[in-house]
Design an enzyme around this catalytic site. Structure first.
Site, PDB file in Angstrom:
ATOM      1  CB  ALA A  58       0.894  -3.160   9.602  1.00 45.98           C
TER       2      ALA A  58
ATOM      3  CB  ILE B 139       6.245   2.561  13.764  1.00 45.45           C
ATOM      4  CG1 ILE B 139       5.724   1.127  13.579  1.00 45.45           C
ATOM      5  CG2 ILE B 139       6.201   3.355  12.473  1.00 45.45           C
ATOM      6  CD1 ILE B 139       4.219   1.074  13.293  1.00 45.45           C
TER       7      ILE B 139
ATOM      8  CB  THR C 168      -7.084  -5.950   9.278  1.00 47.42           C
ATOM      9  OG1 THR C 168      -7.441  -7.178   8.657  1.00 47.42           O
ATOM     10  CG2 THR C 168      -6.966  -6.192  10.777  1.00 47.42           C
ATOM     11  CG  ASP C 169     -10.669  -8.422   6.461  1.00 48.37           C
ATOM     12  OD1 ASP C 169      -9.469  -8.152   6.687  1.00 48.37           O
ATOM     13  OD2 ASP C 169     -11.021  -9.348   5.702  1.00 48.37           O
TER      14      ASP C 169
ATOM     15  CG  LEU D 297      -1.767   1.289   1.362  1.00 49.14           C
ATOM     16  CD1 LEU D 297      -2.656   1.509   0.143  1.00 49.14           C
ATOM     17  CD2 LEU D 297      -2.602   1.247   2.640  1.00 49.14           C
TER      18      LEU D 297
ATOM     19  CD1 TRP E  51      -9.408 -10.693   2.514  1.00 45.79           C
ATOM     20  CD2 TRP E  51     -10.170 -11.681   0.658  1.00 45.79           C
ATOM     21  NE1 TRP E  51     -10.178 -11.772   2.892  1.00 45.79           N
ATOM     22  CE2 TRP E  51     -10.662 -12.396   1.781  1.00 45.79           C
ATOM     23  CE3 TRP E  51     -10.532 -12.120  -0.613  1.00 45.79           C
ATOM     24  CZ2 TRP E  51     -11.483 -13.524   1.653  1.00 45.79           C
ATOM     25  CZ3 TRP E  51     -11.360 -13.233  -0.738  1.00 45.79           C
ATOM     26  CH2 TRP E  51     -11.815 -13.923   0.380  1.00 45.79           C
TER      27      TRP E  51
ATOM     28  CE1 TYR F  47      -2.109  -7.864  10.380  1.00 45.72           C
ATOM     29  CE2 TYR F  47      -4.260  -8.773   9.831  1.00 45.72           C
ATOM     30  CZ  TYR F  47      -3.281  -7.824   9.635  1.00 45.72           C
ATOM     31  OH  TYR F  47      -3.469  -6.826   8.707  1.00 45.72           O
TER      32      TYR F  47
ATOM     33  CB  THR G 103       0.902  -7.530   6.950  1.00 53.95           C
ATOM     34  OG1 THR G 103       2.105  -7.729   6.216  1.00 53.95           O
ATOM     35  CG2 THR G 103       0.633  -6.055   7.116  1.00 53.95           C
TER      36      THR G 103
HETATM   37  N1  LIG Z   1      -2.309  -6.971   2.951  1.00 58.88           N
HETATM   38  C1  LIG Z   1      -3.581  -7.176   3.258  1.00 58.88           C
HETATM   39  O1  LIG Z   1      -4.246  -8.057   2.701  1.00 58.88           O
HETATM   40  C2  LIG Z   1      -4.251  -6.318   4.300  1.00 58.88           C
HETATM   41  C3  LIG Z   1      -5.572  -6.631   4.672  1.00 58.88           C
HETATM   42  C4  LIG Z   1      -6.194  -5.837   5.637  1.00 58.88           C
HETATM   43  C5  LIG Z   1      -5.520  -4.769   6.205  1.00 58.88           C
HETATM   44  N2  LIG Z   1      -4.236  -4.504   5.830  1.00 58.88           N
HETATM   45  C6  LIG Z   1      -3.567  -3.378   6.479  1.00 58.88           C
HETATM   46  O2  LIG Z   1      -3.196  -2.452   5.483  1.00 58.88           O
HETATM   47  C7  LIG Z   1      -1.959  -1.821   5.863  1.00 58.88           C
HETATM   48  C8  LIG Z   1      -0.961  -1.922   4.727  1.00 58.88           C
HETATM   49  O3  LIG Z   1      -0.720  -3.293   4.471  1.00 58.88           O
HETATM   50  P1  LIG Z   1       0.205  -3.778   3.276  1.00 58.88           P
HETATM   51  O4  LIG Z   1      -0.563  -4.802   2.535  1.00 58.88           O
HETATM   52  O5  LIG Z   1       0.800  -2.619   2.563  1.00 58.88           O
HETATM   53  O6  LIG Z   1       1.316  -4.540   4.129  1.00 58.88           O
HETATM   54  P2  LIG Z   1       2.855  -4.792   3.788  1.00 58.88           P
HETATM   55  O7  LIG Z   1       3.034  -4.919   2.325  1.00 58.88           O
HETATM   56  O8  LIG Z   1       3.269  -5.921   4.671  1.00 58.88           O
HETATM   57  O9  LIG Z   1       3.543  -3.445   4.235  1.00 58.88           O
HETATM   58  C9  LIG Z   1       3.760  -3.129   5.574  1.00 58.88           C
HETATM   59  C10 LIG Z   1       5.041  -2.362   5.635  1.00 58.88           C
HETATM   60  O10 LIG Z   1       5.286  -2.047   7.006  1.00 58.88           O
HETATM   61  C11 LIG Z   1       6.658  -2.260   7.241  1.00 58.88           C
HETATM   62  N3  LIG Z   1       6.938  -2.470   8.649  1.00 58.88           N
HETATM   63  C12 LIG Z   1       6.861  -3.615   9.363  1.00 58.88           C
HETATM   64  N4  LIG Z   1       7.269  -3.395  10.630  1.00 58.88           N
HETATM   65  C13 LIG Z   1       7.598  -2.085  10.699  1.00 58.88           C
HETATM   66  C14 LIG Z   1       8.106  -1.269  11.719  1.00 58.88           C
HETATM   67  N5  LIG Z   1       8.363  -1.747  12.947  1.00 58.88           N
HETATM   68  N6  LIG Z   1       8.352   0.038  11.446  1.00 58.88           N
HETATM   69  C15 LIG Z   1       8.128   0.541  10.207  1.00 58.88           C
HETATM   70  N7  LIG Z   1       7.670  -0.191   9.189  1.00 58.88           N
HETATM   71  C16 LIG Z   1       7.394  -1.492   9.435  1.00 58.88           C
HETATM   72  C17 LIG Z   1       7.013  -3.463   6.407  1.00 58.88           C
HETATM   73  O11 LIG Z   1       8.409  -3.541   6.228  1.00 58.88           O
HETATM   74  P3  LIG Z   1       9.114  -4.982   6.057  1.00 58.88           P
HETATM   75  O12 LIG Z   1       8.475  -5.612   4.858  1.00 58.88           O
HETATM   76  O13 LIG Z   1      10.537  -4.648   5.892  1.00 58.88           O
HETATM   77  O14 LIG Z   1       8.809  -5.738   7.316  1.00 58.88           O
HETATM   78  C18 LIG Z   1       6.245  -3.164   5.130  1.00 58.88           C
HETATM   79  O15 LIG Z   1       7.013  -2.373   4.271  1.00 58.88           O
HETATM   80  C19 LIG Z   1      -1.529  -2.479   7.167  1.00 58.88           C
HETATM   81  O16 LIG Z   1      -1.975  -1.703   8.245  1.00 58.88           O
HETATM   82  C20 LIG Z   1      -2.266  -3.801   7.167  1.00 58.88           C
HETATM   83  O17 LIG Z   1      -2.490  -4.280   8.483  1.00 58.88           O
HETATM   84  C21 LIG Z   1      -3.590  -5.247   4.881  1.00 58.88           C
END
Ligand SMILES: NC(=O)c1ccc[n+]([C@@H]2O[C@H](COP(=O)([O-])OP(=O)(O)OC[C@H]3O[C@@H](n4cnc5c(N)ncnc54)[C@H](OP(=O)(O)O)[C@@H]3O)[C@@H](O)[C@H]2O)c1
Length: 304
Positions: free
Chosen positions: A65, A43, A106-107, A18, A155, A130, A67
Protein backbone atom coordinates in the site's frame (compact mmCIF):
# COMPACT_ATOMS: atom_id res chain seq x y z
CA UNK A 1 -9.87 -20.67 2.82
CA UNK A 2 -6.52 -22.45 2.66
CA UNK A 3 -3.29 -22.24 4.68
CA UNK A 4 -2.46 -25.80 5.37
CA UNK A 5 1.22 -26.58 4.98
CA UNK A 6 0.65 -27.82 1.43
CA UNK A 7 -1.09 -24.64 0.24
CA UNK A 8 0.64 -21.99 -1.80
CA UNK A 9 0.36 -18.49 -0.43
CA UNK A 10 1.62 -15.30 -2.08
CA UNK A 11 2.41 -12.27 0.10
CA UNK A 12 2.50 -8.87 -1.63
CA UNK A 13 4.14 -5.90 0.13
CA UNK A 14 6.60 -8.18 1.89
CA UNK A 15 9.02 -5.30 2.56
CA UNK A 16 6.56 -3.39 4.78
CA UNK A 17 6.17 -3.55 8.53
CA UNK A 18 3.17 -5.89 8.42
CA UNK A 19 4.57 -7.87 5.50
CA UNK A 20 7.78 -8.61 7.42
CA UNK A 21 5.81 -9.96 10.38
CA UNK A 22 3.53 -12.09 8.21
CA UNK A 23 6.55 -13.57 6.46
CA UNK A 24 8.35 -14.38 9.70
CA UNK A 25 5.28 -15.88 11.34
CA UNK A 26 4.46 -18.00 8.29
CA UNK A 27 8.02 -19.23 8.16
CA UNK A 28 7.93 -20.10 11.89
CA UNK A 29 4.75 -22.10 11.28
CA UNK A 30 6.18 -23.94 8.31
CA UNK A 31 3.71 -22.46 5.81
CA UNK A 32 4.70 -22.35 2.16
CA UNK A 33 4.76 -18.66 1.26
CA UNK A 34 6.20 -16.74 -1.66
CA UNK A 35 7.09 -13.19 -0.67
CA UNK A 36 7.07 -10.32 -3.16
CA UNK A 37 8.35 -6.83 -2.35
CA UNK A 38 7.72 -3.68 -4.38
CA UNK A 39 10.98 -4.33 -6.20
CA UNK A 40 9.86 -7.77 -7.39
CA UNK A 41 6.11 -7.15 -7.91
CA UNK A 42 4.83 -3.60 -8.24
CA UNK A 43 1.07 -3.94 -7.84
CA UNK A 44 0.43 -0.93 -10.09
CA UNK A 45 1.69 -3.03 -13.01
CA UNK A 46 -1.27 -5.13 -14.04
CA UNK A 47 0.76 -7.56 -16.13
CA UNK A 48 3.36 -8.10 -13.42
CA UNK A 49 0.59 -8.82 -10.93
CA UNK A 50 -1.11 -11.18 -13.36
CA UNK A 51 2.04 -13.05 -14.23
CA UNK A 52 2.98 -13.78 -10.60
CA UNK A 53 -0.56 -14.73 -9.53
CA UNK A 54 -0.86 -16.93 -12.64
CA UNK A 55 1.78 -19.16 -11.06
CA UNK A 56 -1.08 -20.69 -9.08
CA UNK A 57 -1.74 -19.65 -5.50
CA UNK A 58 -4.60 -20.67 -3.27
CA UNK A 59 -4.35 -17.44 -1.29
CA UNK A 60 -2.92 -13.99 -1.95
CA UNK A 61 -2.29 -11.64 1.01
CA UNK A 62 -2.02 -8.01 -0.08
CA UNK A 63 -0.19 -5.83 2.46
CA UNK A 64 1.23 -3.57 -0.27
CA UNK A 65 0.00 0.00 0.00
CA UNK A 66 0.87 3.66 -0.28
CA UNK A 67 0.74 4.48 3.45
CA UNK A 68 2.18 8.01 3.68
CA UNK A 69 -0.98 9.77 4.88
CA UNK A 70 0.27 13.35 4.48
CA UNK A 71 2.25 12.76 1.29
CA UNK A 72 -0.90 11.29 -0.27
CA UNK A 73 -2.43 14.79 -0.22
CA UNK A 74 0.28 15.90 -2.65
CA UNK A 75 0.51 12.61 -4.55
CA UNK A 76 -3.11 11.65 -5.10
CA UNK A 77 -2.41 9.94 -8.42
CA UNK A 78 0.19 7.68 -6.84
CA UNK A 79 -1.99 6.88 -3.81
CA UNK A 80 -4.90 5.92 -6.08
CA UNK A 81 -2.64 3.94 -8.40
CA UNK A 82 -1.42 1.74 -5.55
CA UNK A 83 -4.32 1.65 -3.09
CA UNK A 84 -7.25 1.58 -5.53
CA UNK A 85 -5.97 0.33 -8.89
CA UNK A 86 -3.23 -1.96 -7.59
CA UNK A 87 -5.62 -3.60 -5.13
CA UNK A 88 -8.06 -4.05 -8.01
CA UNK A 89 -5.43 -5.70 -10.25
CA UNK A 90 -4.62 -8.16 -7.47
CA UNK A 91 -8.31 -8.88 -6.91
CA UNK A 92 -9.00 -9.48 -10.64
CA UNK A 93 -6.08 -11.87 -10.92
CA UNK A 94 -7.22 -13.72 -7.78
CA UNK A 95 -10.73 -14.11 -9.20
CA UNK A 96 -9.45 -15.35 -12.55
CA UNK A 97 -7.08 -17.90 -11.03
CA UNK A 98 -9.39 -19.08 -8.22
CA UNK A 99 -7.24 -17.66 -5.42
CA UNK A 100 -8.77 -16.18 -2.29
CA UNK A 101 -7.57 -12.73 -1.24
CA UNK A 102 -6.81 -11.14 2.12
CA UNK A 103 -6.54 -7.36 1.81
CA UNK A 104 -5.64 -4.72 4.40
CA UNK A 105 -7.49 -1.47 4.87
CA UNK A 106 -7.67 1.32 7.39
CA UNK A 107 -9.63 3.12 10.10
CA UNK A 108 -9.03 6.29 8.02
CA UNK A 109 -11.95 5.29 5.77
CA UNK A 110 -14.04 6.84 8.60
CA UNK A 111 -14.27 10.51 9.52
CA UNK A 112 -14.06 9.79 13.26
CA UNK A 113 -17.18 11.69 14.29
CA UNK A 114 -19.44 8.74 15.18
CA UNK A 115 -18.78 9.08 18.91
CA UNK A 116 -18.47 5.32 19.49
CA UNK A 117 -16.52 2.44 17.99
CA UNK A 118 -17.08 1.86 14.28
CA UNK A 119 -18.62 -1.41 13.15
CA UNK A 120 -18.17 -2.87 9.69
CA UNK A 121 -21.55 -1.71 8.41
CA UNK A 122 -20.99 1.96 9.25
CA UNK A 123 -20.79 4.10 6.11
CA UNK A 124 -17.30 5.21 5.12
CA UNK A 125 -16.55 8.90 4.97
CA UNK A 126 -12.81 9.46 4.56
CA UNK A 127 -11.35 12.88 5.35
CA UNK A 128 -8.28 12.70 3.12
CA UNK A 129 -6.71 11.25 0.00
CA UNK A 130 -5.19 8.23 1.77
CA UNK A 131 -8.54 7.24 3.31
CA UNK A 132 -10.35 7.82 0.02
CA UNK A 133 -7.81 5.74 -1.89
CA UNK A 134 -8.12 2.88 0.62
CA UNK A 135 -11.94 3.06 0.57
CA UNK A 136 -11.79 2.90 -3.23
CA UNK A 137 -9.42 -0.07 -2.93
CA UNK A 138 -11.92 -1.87 -0.72
CA UNK A 139 -14.56 -1.34 -3.42
CA UNK A 140 -12.20 -2.61 -6.13
CA UNK A 141 -11.56 -5.77 -4.13
CA UNK A 142 -15.26 -6.35 -3.36
CA UNK A 143 -16.25 -5.88 -6.99
CA UNK A 144 -13.53 -7.99 -8.55
CA UNK A 145 -13.04 -10.88 -6.13
CA UNK A 146 -15.97 -12.32 -4.16
CA UNK A 147 -13.66 -14.65 -2.20
CA UNK A 148 -11.99 -11.92 -0.16
CA UNK A 149 -11.47 -10.85 3.43
CA UNK A 150 -10.75 -7.15 4.00
CA UNK A 151 -9.21 -6.38 7.39
CA UNK A 152 -9.42 -2.76 8.49
CA UNK A 153 -6.77 -1.94 11.05
CA UNK A 154 -5.26 1.12 12.74
CA UNK A 155 -2.10 2.71 14.21
CA UNK A 156 0.19 -0.22 13.28
CA UNK A 157 3.60 -0.48 14.95
CA UNK A 158 6.35 -3.07 14.83
CA UNK A 159 10.11 -3.39 14.99
CA UNK A 160 10.34 -3.12 11.17
CA UNK A 161 9.58 -0.03 9.11
CA UNK A 162 8.51 3.43 10.18
CA UNK A 163 5.88 3.98 12.82
CA UNK A 164 4.87 6.13 15.79
CA UNK A 165 6.77 4.04 18.35
CA UNK A 166 10.07 4.41 16.50
CA UNK A 167 9.44 8.11 15.83
CA UNK A 168 8.76 8.75 19.52
CA UNK A 169 11.91 6.89 20.60
CA UNK A 170 13.97 8.92 18.13
CA UNK A 171 12.46 12.25 19.18
CA UNK A 172 12.87 11.31 22.84
CA UNK A 173 16.60 10.80 22.30
CA UNK A 174 17.02 13.94 20.20
CA UNK A 175 15.04 16.29 22.46
CA UNK A 176 14.32 16.66 26.13
CA UNK A 177 10.69 17.58 25.44
CA UNK A 178 8.15 16.22 22.95
CA UNK A 179 4.68 17.59 22.15
CA UNK A 180 2.08 15.00 21.19
CA UNK A 181 -1.51 15.33 19.98
CA UNK A 182 -3.88 14.45 22.82
CA UNK A 183 -7.30 14.83 21.20
CA UNK A 184 -7.27 12.06 18.57
CA UNK A 185 -8.46 8.63 19.68
CA UNK A 186 -7.67 5.29 18.09
CA UNK A 187 -6.36 1.79 18.70
CA UNK A 188 -2.65 0.96 18.42
CA UNK A 189 -2.03 -2.39 16.74
CA UNK A 190 1.18 -4.42 17.08
CA UNK A 191 2.21 -5.72 13.65
CA UNK A 192 2.83 -9.20 15.07
CA UNK A 193 -0.70 -9.37 16.53
CA UNK A 194 -2.08 -8.27 13.17
CA UNK A 195 0.08 -10.82 11.35
CA UNK A 196 -1.35 -13.50 13.66
CA UNK A 197 -4.84 -12.33 12.71
CA UNK A 198 -3.98 -12.43 8.99
CA UNK A 199 -2.81 -16.02 9.30
CA UNK A 200 -5.92 -16.92 11.30
CA UNK A 201 -7.95 -15.69 8.34
CA UNK A 202 -5.71 -17.62 6.00
CA UNK A 203 -6.30 -20.79 8.02
CA UNK A 204 -10.07 -20.49 8.01
CA UNK A 205 -11.93 -22.98 5.87
CA UNK A 206 -15.46 -21.62 5.75
CA UNK A 207 -17.07 -19.89 2.79
CA UNK A 208 -19.15 -17.91 5.30
CA UNK A 209 -16.07 -15.93 6.26
CA UNK A 210 -15.74 -13.66 3.20
CA UNK A 211 -16.29 -9.99 3.91
CA UNK A 212 -14.97 -6.95 5.74
CA UNK A 213 -13.79 -7.03 9.37
CA UNK A 214 -12.20 -4.69 11.86
CA UNK A 215 -9.01 -5.91 13.50
CA UNK A 216 -6.86 -3.73 15.74
CA UNK A 217 -5.47 -3.43 19.27
CA UNK A 218 -7.82 -3.95 22.20
CA UNK A 219 -7.96 -0.59 23.91
CA UNK A 220 -8.49 2.87 22.52
CA UNK A 221 -6.11 5.61 23.51
CA UNK A 222 -4.79 8.98 22.33
CA UNK A 223 -1.45 9.57 20.61
CA UNK A 224 -0.37 11.37 23.80
CA UNK A 225 -1.27 8.46 26.09
CA UNK A 226 0.33 6.06 23.61
CA UNK A 227 3.54 8.14 23.77
CA UNK A 228 3.40 8.05 27.57
CA UNK A 229 3.10 4.26 27.48
CA UNK A 230 6.03 4.01 25.05
CA UNK A 231 8.36 6.05 27.25
CA UNK A 232 7.22 4.37 30.47
CA UNK A 233 7.91 0.92 29.02
CA UNK A 234 11.20 2.04 27.49
CA UNK A 235 12.39 3.50 30.81
CA UNK A 236 11.43 0.31 32.64
CA UNK A 237 13.28 -1.77 30.04
CA UNK A 238 16.46 0.26 29.57
CA UNK A 239 16.63 2.83 32.36
CA UNK A 240 16.59 5.62 29.72
CA UNK A 241 15.19 8.90 30.99
CA UNK A 242 11.85 9.71 29.40
CA UNK A 243 11.51 13.15 27.74
CA UNK A 244 8.98 15.59 29.13
CA UNK A 245 5.73 15.11 27.18
CA UNK A 246 3.35 17.96 26.41
CA UNK A 247 -0.25 17.24 25.34
CA UNK A 248 -1.30 19.45 22.43
CA UNK A 249 -4.44 19.86 20.33
CA UNK A 250 -4.75 18.75 16.71
CA UNK A 251 -4.98 22.41 15.66
CA UNK A 252 -1.56 23.02 17.23
CA UNK A 253 0.04 20.35 15.04
CA UNK A 254 -1.01 21.18 11.48
CA UNK A 255 -0.63 18.35 8.96
CA UNK A 256 -1.37 18.13 5.25
CA UNK A 257 -4.03 15.46 5.84
CA UNK A 258 -6.91 15.83 8.25
CA UNK A 259 -7.16 12.92 10.72
CA UNK A 260 -10.32 11.43 12.23
CA UNK A 261 -10.81 12.57 15.86
CA UNK A 262 -11.94 9.11 17.02
CA UNK A 263 -11.39 6.17 14.65
CA UNK A 264 -11.83 3.43 17.25
CA UNK A 265 -12.81 0.15 15.56
CA UNK A 266 -15.09 -2.49 17.06
CA UNK A 267 -13.39 -5.85 16.49
CA UNK A 268 -16.01 -8.17 17.99
CA UNK A 269 -17.19 -9.55 14.65
CA UNK A 270 -13.65 -10.50 13.67
CA UNK A 271 -12.90 -12.10 17.03
CA UNK A 272 -16.12 -14.13 16.96
CA UNK A 273 -15.82 -15.24 13.33
CA UNK A 274 -12.16 -16.25 13.48
CA UNK A 275 -12.12 -17.27 17.17
CA UNK A 276 -9.40 -14.78 18.06
CA UNK A 277 -8.57 -13.13 21.37
CA UNK A 278 -8.36 -9.32 21.47
CA UNK A 279 -4.91 -8.06 20.48
CA UNK A 280 -3.19 -6.71 23.62
CA UNK A 281 -1.31 -3.67 22.28
CA UNK A 282 0.41 -2.93 25.61
CA UNK A 283 1.98 -6.39 25.61
CA UNK A 284 2.77 -5.92 21.91
CA UNK A 285 4.49 -2.64 22.78
CA UNK A 286 6.69 -4.33 25.39
CA UNK A 287 7.60 -7.04 22.86
CA UNK A 288 8.50 -4.50 20.16
CA UNK A 289 10.63 -2.42 22.54
CA UNK A 290 12.47 -5.57 23.63
CA UNK A 291 12.95 -6.54 19.99
CA UNK A 292 14.30 -3.09 19.08
CA UNK A 293 16.67 -3.37 22.01
CA UNK A 294 17.88 -6.79 20.84
CA UNK A 295 18.04 -5.74 17.15
CA UNK A 296 16.26 -8.71 15.56
CA UNK A 297 17.36 -9.47 12.01
CA UNK A 298 14.75 -10.27 9.34
CA UNK A 299 15.49 -13.28 7.19
CA UNK A 300 14.87 -12.72 3.49
CA UNK A 301 14.95 -16.18 1.92
CA UNK A 302 12.15 -17.42 -0.34
CA UNK A 303 11.31 -14.12 -2.02
CA UNK A 304 9.74 -13.80 -5.47
N1 LIG B 1 0.77 1.61 9.22
C1 LIG B 1 -0.41 1.88 9.77
O1 LIG B 1 -0.50 2.54 10.80
C2 LIG B 1 -1.67 1.36 9.12
C3 LIG B 1 -2.91 1.75 9.67
C4 LIG B 1 -4.08 1.27 9.08
C5 LIG B 1 -4.01 0.43 7.98
N2 LIG B 1 -2.79 0.09 7.47
C6 LIG B 1 -2.79 -0.78 6.29
O2 LIG B 1 -2.08 -1.96 6.62
C7 LIG B 1 -1.38 -2.43 5.45
C8 LIG B 1 0.08 -2.65 5.79
O3 LIG B 1 0.64 -1.42 6.19
P1 LIG B 1 2.13 -1.30 6.71
O4 LIG B 1 2.08 -0.56 7.99
O5 LIG B 1 2.83 -2.61 6.63
O6 LIG B 1 2.69 -0.30 5.60
P2 LIG B 1 4.18 -0.14 5.05
O7 LIG B 1 5.15 -0.45 6.11
O8 LIG B 1 4.21 1.21 4.41
O9 LIG B 1 4.28 -1.28 3.96
C9 LIG B 1 3.66 -1.18 2.72
C10 LIG B 1 4.55 -1.87 1.74
O10 LIG B 1 3.95 -1.76 0.45
C11 LIG B 1 4.97 -1.46 -0.47
N3 LIG B 1 4.46 -0.84 -1.67
C12 LIG B 1 4.18 0.47 -1.89
N4 LIG B 1 3.78 0.64 -3.17
C13 LIG B 1 3.80 -0.58 -3.74
C14 LIG B 1 3.52 -1.05 -5.03
N5 LIG B 1 3.13 -0.22 -6.02
N6 LIG B 1 3.67 -2.37 -5.29
C15 LIG B 1 4.09 -3.23 -4.33
N7 LIG B 1 4.39 -2.84 -3.09
C16 LIG B 1 4.24 -1.53 -2.79
C17 LIG B 1 5.92 -0.56 0.28
O11 LIG B 1 7.17 -0.52 -0.36
P3 LIG B 1 8.07 0.82 -0.27
O12 LIG B 1 8.31 1.05 1.19
O13 LIG B 1 9.27 0.47 -1.05
O14 LIG B 1 7.25 1.91 -0.88
C18 LIG B 1 5.95 -1.24 1.64
O15 LIG B 1 6.92 -2.24 1.67
C19 LIG B 1 -1.65 -1.40 4.36
O16 LIG B 1 -2.73 -1.83 3.58
C20 LIG B 1 -2.04 -0.15 5.11
O17 LIG B 1 -2.87 0.69 4.34
C21 LIG B 1 -1.62 0.52 8.02
Amino acid sequence: MPAGRQDKILLLGGGGQLGCEVEQLARARGLSMTVATRETVDITHRLAVRSVIDQGYSLVINTAAFTAVDRAEMEEGRALAVNRDGAGFVAEACRDTGAAMVHLSTDYVFDGTKGSAYVETDPVSPLGVYGRSKAAGEDSVRQACPRHVILRTSWVFGAQGSNFVKTMLRLGRERGEVSVVADQLGCPTPALGLATAVLAVAASSSDDDWGTYHCCGNERTTWFDFAQAIFAEQSALTGETAPKLHPIATEDYPTAAKRPPDSTLDCLAFQARFRQQPIDWRQGLRDVLRELQGGRQVASAGRA
